[in-house]
Design an enzyme around this catalytic site. Structure first.
Site, PDB file in Angstrom:
ATOM      1  CB  THR A   1      -0.805   0.084   1.424  1.00  0.00           C
ATOM      2  OG1 THR A   1      -1.475   1.374   1.428  1.00  0.00           O
ATOM      3  CG2 THR A   1      -0.072  -0.246   2.543  1.00  0.00           C
TER       4      THR A   1
ATOM      5  CB  CYS B   1      -4.306   4.723  -4.120  1.00  0.00           C
ATOM      6  SG  CYS B   1      -5.394   3.591  -3.258  1.00  0.00           S
TER       7      CYS B   1
END
Length: 229
Positions: free
Chosen positions: A83, A196
């Site tokens: 992430t 992202c």
């Protein structure tokens, strides 16, 4: 082949992409029935989201450190945080383990530098776009970052948490993202970081003429490259 330690579940939607990419890259290298050696620590994402939106980054950091140590103790040879946002605490995690942490920005910046770009747009959660940790790390690679305006940042953030992390991919949201990408391009961005790991599930290179940097793919590729060093 080294064992890749993955900190995932942030969200599981993008973690599954990491797992798929990593195994595909290993198969490309070795052929046959080869696949990656890896360990996965997968969070209950809702618990981490609650900490993020409360601003309890200390507790989130403690949990990330615990996950990294668990992987290290389990035999991982490196740590990959699956992430972008949770690279906010990458320095603290790195300091608490003896094995290397492969930073996502290093992988993205290498590709940007290969294309001789110096100014890029950044899409991600509001934490990634607004807080300094990501942009400052990119600046160490000589890359200037521009981010969407406040209204566009809210759109990008809300789509991530309310749709993409739930596996909900809407054409209307893709259209909004493309419009935001075009606005950043007009402001001087030579390319756009999909900062992202869920965004590449929605927006693909074929959707726009603006060069895109898929942080998920680039990070997974760097992990496999390191596994064979």
């Amino acid at each position: 082949m080294k064992t890749i330690g993955l900190i995932g579940g942030l969200s599981w939607e993008s973690t599954s992409e990491y797992y798929s990419y990593i195994n595909r890259f290993v198969k490309e290298k070795l052929g046959g029935l080869h696949s990656a050696k890896c360990l996965l620590h997968s969070f209950d994402f809702q618990e981490m989201v609650d900490l993020q939106h409360k601003g309890d980054w200390d507790q989130a950091t403690n949990q990330m450190i615990h996950a990294a140590k668990t992987l290290e103790n389990g035999g991982a040879d490196m740590i990959v945080i699956c992430t972008n946002t949770m690279h906010k605490m990458a320095p603290e995690v790195k300091n608490e383990v003896k094995i290397p942490l492969l930073h996502i920005v290093d992988a993205v910046a290498e590709k940007i530098n290969e294309q001789s770009m110096t100014k890029v747009g950044l899409l991600g959660t509001k934490f990634t776009m607004e807080q300094p940790f990501y942009k400052e790390y990119l600046s160490k690679h000589g890359i200037e970052v521009i981010i969407p305006n406040e209204e566009d940042r809210k759109i990008v953030h809300d789509v991530i948490y309310n749709e993409l992390c739930k596996g909900d991919f809407k054409e209307a949201s893709k259209d909004k993202y493309i419009q935001i990408i075009n606005r950043l391009y007009k402001q001087g961005a030579e390319g756009i970081i999909l900062g992202c790991t869920e965004i590449p599930l929605l927006v693909k290179q074929e959707d726009t003429f603006v060069p895109l940097f898929d942080s998920t793919l680039l990070h997974a590729k760097s992990a496999v490259d390191f596994a064979f060093k």
